[in-house]
Structure formats: structure tokens, C-alpha cells
Design an enzyme around this catalytic site. Sequence first.
Site, PDB file in Angstrom:
ATOM      1  N   GLU A 164      -0.562  61.993  82.329  1.00  0.00           N
ATOM      2  CA  GLU A 164      -1.516  62.497  83.323  1.00  0.00           C
ATOM      3  C   GLU A 164      -1.323  64.000  83.570  1.00  0.00           C
ATOM      4  O   GLU A 164      -2.294  64.728  83.744  1.00  0.00           O
ATOM      5  CB  GLU A 164      -1.375  61.716  84.631  1.00  0.00           C
ATOM      6  CG  GLU A 164      -1.943  60.304  84.575  1.00  0.00           C
ATOM      7  CD  GLU A 164      -3.474  60.285  84.592  1.00  0.00           C
ATOM      8  OE1 GLU A 164      -4.082  61.303  84.958  1.00  0.00           O
ATOM      9  OE2 GLU A 164      -4.050  59.242  84.230  1.00  0.00           O
ATOM     10  N   GLU A 172      -2.929  65.710  80.619  1.00  0.00           N
ATOM     11  CA  GLU A 172      -4.393  65.606  80.654  1.00  0.00           C
ATOM     12  C   GLU A 172      -5.004  66.510  81.728  1.00  0.00           C
ATOM     13  O   GLU A 172      -6.032  67.140  81.508  1.00  0.00           O
ATOM     14  CB  GLU A 172      -4.817  64.152  80.920  1.00  0.00           C
ATOM     15  CG  GLU A 172      -4.584  63.218  79.737  1.00  0.00           C
ATOM     16  CD  GLU A 172      -4.908  61.758  80.066  1.00  0.00           C
ATOM     17  OE1 GLU A 172      -4.665  60.895  79.197  1.00  0.00           O
ATOM     18  OE2 GLU A 172      -5.382  61.496  81.193  1.00  0.00           O
ATOM     19  N   GLU A 173      -4.347  66.585  82.890  1.00  0.00           N
ATOM     20  CA  GLU A 173      -4.943  67.341  84.005  1.00  0.00           C
ATOM     21  C   GLU A 173      -4.620  68.827  83.972  1.00  0.00           C
ATOM     22  O   GLU A 173      -5.419  69.647  84.418  1.00  0.00           O
ATOM     23  CB  GLU A 173      -4.485  66.751  85.348  1.00  0.00           C
ATOM     24  CG  GLU A 173      -5.096  65.401  85.655  1.00  0.00           C
ATOM     25  CD  GLU A 173      -4.768  64.919  87.073  1.00  0.00           C
ATOM     26  OE1 GLU A 173      -4.470  65.761  87.948  1.00  0.00           O
ATOM     27  OE2 GLU A 173      -4.798  63.695  87.290  1.00  0.00           O
TER      28      GLU A 173
END
Lengths: 303, 303
Positions: free
Chosen positions: A183, A186-187
Site C-alpha cells: 500500500e 501504491e500510494e
Amino acid sequence: HSLLWRFFFFISGCLFSLTRGRFFSPASRTASGSCGGLTGKVDRFGGVTVNLAEVGLPADVSESLFSRLLQESLSQWKAEGKVAVWLRVPISLSRCAAAASTHGFTFHHAAHDQAVLALWLGDGESRLPGFATHQIGVAGAVVDESNGKVLVVQDRNKTKNAWKFPGGLSDPGENIGATAVREVLEETGVRSEFRSLLSIRQQHNHPGAFGMSDMYIICRLRPLTYDINFCTQECLRCEWLGLAELAKTDNTTPITSRVAKLLLHGLEQGFDKIDLTMEELPAVYSGMFYQLYHRQLPPTPKS
Amino acid sequence: HSLLWRFFFFISGCLFSLTRGRFFSPASRTASGSCGGLTGKVDRFGGVTVNLAEVGLPADVSESLFSRLLQESLSQWKAEGKVAVWLRVPISLSRCAAAASTHGFTFHHAAHDQAVLALWLGDGESRLPGFATHQIGVAGAVVDESNGKVLVVQDRNKTKNAWKFPGGLSDPGENIGATAVREVLEETGVRSEFRSLLSIRQQHNHPGAFGMSDMYIICRLRPLTYDINFCTQECLRCEWLGLAELAKTDNTTPITSRVAKLLLHGLEQGFDKIDLTMEELPAVYSGMFYQLYHRQLPPTPKS
């Protein structure tokens, strides 16, 4: 007790051959019977499992015909003192679920192309085990120990633009640390590695979990790269922010503020003061592994 | 992103009025149409939710009729660029789930008397959020600090009679500490109170979780009573065992042995060395509370 039941249910569902032992044979005879009842497999707890994909029902079996078949079988199972019935219903035979509901069956769970219904026949309240109750969300606090800064984002879709740690929901079968690292990448575009588990939050009736419970876990990560290239779909802003500033600001969530104070303490006194470290160990019943988190033990524990 | 989606899905499902705003009206018009299509509610992510209990279907609607209704609606929703469709199907209308499956719908989840099906219409892989993935099991390590003994049981239903801490699965909506206290009382007759969280184990593809994931949490409890009156259905033996002996013996599970060493360290050096303490805080979006676990912060954190 219920845990063992689940185990047997799983075994009988997935390892058919295992259930052809002393439990199965007599059960299948009595359960199938001579009057066209349904063939079930009996578990050690006295429950019967019927997989409608395996009992040779005509593809166009009507709700009324299935209802009669089920009624016959239920009478037999009750007479035999069975305590529960599990029905595995392929989505294409869903009309059988409607028929079963007229006999008191309800959904236990469903996924993909199969639903599982259950009916308790035993005395008193149902002792049948439930299904999964929690979703797992994981956030990663990526701490740059060289300057005491941590990677934070502001969510594009939230009304209040509060600083928080990047994170999201675990995929099925994904480990906690893997979710945090994924995450964060991805962010924010920052690569990192798992160091420890810092905090756990449990919340029930969660709107974001279809009304189920939510477990939100914050991990400490070590950065492997530092350049920010954040996802503009998800994030409004993304920065390396000083921990002291994050611990002070009102422009954040209570849990982020709390973990910022925790990280500040760790930065000053050593992260061993705040960490739960992880170890992978072999599971007893299989070749699989599990991950165990707890406070680090001293090298040679006094015992 | 998916978390927000879940939030909106929940809101639109539970707080109907909230969805009658600018998203709903145009959608219901286009979705219901003039040709007898299905009326849906549109969420901010471009998904449509149809509750078959609310769209006035005849109770005896046939699979073929519903299939045609759904086909018409799908054509409209695709033309409108909708990215997903959610179908809430009452168990009595389950035949509609079979019809929906012929259009690519699959089960998202199901419980009690309702199933929820979903179909992704957007580009690329489905970005629909999943359902709960984990069951939570909790064990209680009840430590008598006056003599360094801990309450352990041997499971009646396990082949290998290994000492372990009493425990079991959390009921829906039950807090971790409450599960530990309840299970200890049910299995051993000993009353206790929650002190801290000690260890977390994550395990996937778990036979005891219908193939889902399992989170096993061990808590430290303080005894309020000491007389053992154990459940003979679940337990073969139940004793107050010395932590040093439990840490040494082979007649236990790896995780129990590990936590015994941890508790021994805590007994000698102070439980603050091994504890994650709990605090209850208000949730941001509602009047509800959540429980937060992390290492205790010093009284006046340096910040």
C-alpha cells in the site's frame, strides 16, 4: 469445540476421501436411503454436509421437488439424531436455497459461485461456528531515522484533509507486513521493508466493512527509497513530515497522532521500546507457516 | 478507495435516505427506465445497488423473466458507464441469483436471509472491495503473580494432549479482551480481568476458518477467582501450572511455549516489558468507540 467442527467441515469439503471412513459409510446409507432422500456426509460432531453439485440433482430441479427431497432427508436426519445440516449450493441451483429456507435454513456464507446454508437440528441454541467476521486494514509508518521524518498522505476522497499513514485493506491470504509495504508503494511510490507491528485497533459494525468488524494495524517500515511519486487518484498530498510536528498538529487523526508520539518515543529511546517483532513458524497440522508477533525476548531469557 | 466504496455501499444499504441525494434521483430515473428495467441506487463510485426486496418483483418471478429484466438494466447501466452492479437478493428470491449468474454475477457475501451478488462492469480487473477475510480467536493467559503459575488446559478433542491457554473464537461484535475473559470462564470456571495483549498470530487458508484466514491473539489476564471447575465437554485436564515448567515442557504447542517464556520474562522484569495496553477512543465518523492497543507511552512523552 466449534473450531474443531470447522476443521472437520473443511476436511469433509476439501478432502473427500478423508471422510469416507467410519463416519461416512453408515451416514451415506441412512442419509441417501431408499426413498430418494439426499446423500450427505456425516462429521464427527453429528452434522451432515450435502453438496448439491454431487448428489445428482437434475439441473432443472424445481423448488417444490427439492423441497420434498429435503423434507424426506430432514425427517431421517432428525430421526437419526443428527444435530446440524450444511448445504453447499452452486449458484446455478440457487432456487434450492429458497426451498431450503422454507425449512429453516439460512445462509452461513457465500463466495464466487457457491453458497453454504446451515440448519441447526440439535437441542438449544445453535452451536454452529460462524464465518469470518473481520477485515484487516494495514497502514505503514515509514520512518527515516536519519532525520526523524515519517511518510504521510492526505486522502483525496475524505472531506477533512488530515495527515495519515498510507495504507489499505489486506488482500485475501496477504500477510500484514506485505499489505503495508504494498500500500505504501501504491500510494506514495516509496519502496520500504517491514520492521515491526506498532498498534492494533479493533472496531465493530464498521461502515467500511459491510457492517462487519475492522482490524486496523499500523506497522513500522524502513524506507528503501525516498523519492515521492504519489497516486493522485487516492492522495491529495504526500510528504515526509517531522515526527515531532505530526505528534503536535491537530490536522491529523487521533490514532495517527498517537502513533506519532509512540514513534517519537522510539526514535529517542530505541524502537525496541515500541516494537512487536515478527517471526515465521511452521504450523502444527500442515506444511504451512504462520507469522507470530510479540515483544522481543532477550537473547538468553532467564528461565 | 475500496474502503470508501464500502462505506458508501453500507450507507446506501442502511441509510436509504442518505442516498436520495443528487446521486440517486438521476440514477433511479435512468435505471428504472420506461421498459421495466430494475431500479437501482447509484453510489459516488459509479456503482449501482439493486435490492430485490424493494423493486416490486412478483414473489413468483421466474428465472427467465428476471434474466430479461436484468439484461435490459445491464444494457442501460453499461450505456451510462456504470462500473459495477450490486444485487441484494432475499433468500426467498434465490432463483434470481441463478439468473444473475448467467450474466456474470457472483456471490460477494451472504448471511442469514440475504445474499449480495456483484458484477464488475468497469475497465480492467475488478476494483470491488472484498468481504471479511479473518476470524478472530483469542486465548487468555491468566497469571497468578503470587506464585508464578498460569492457567492451562488440555483439549479433549485434540489427539495430542498438549497444554495450552483456554480460548476460542470471538463472537460477532465481541472485543478481544471480552472473548478471552468469556472463554476462560466457560472452559475453566475461573473469573478474570483483561490486562494486556501479548501476541498475535496470523495464519491463512485455515482449515478451522472454512479456508479463510485466522488471527489468533493471546491476552494476559489477572485472576479474580482461583478455584478450577473446568468444562469436561471441552477439556481433558485443567491446572495452574508454573510458568517455568510450561516454558520448559515439550508437552505444549510452540506458541504456548513462546508466550510462557514471554510471561516468565515479564514476571521477572515487569509485565510492562511485554504488554500492549488497551485504550478505548471515540470513532471519528460516529458516536461509536474503538479499542486501540499499543506499547504504553511514558507519562510525559518527550515531544
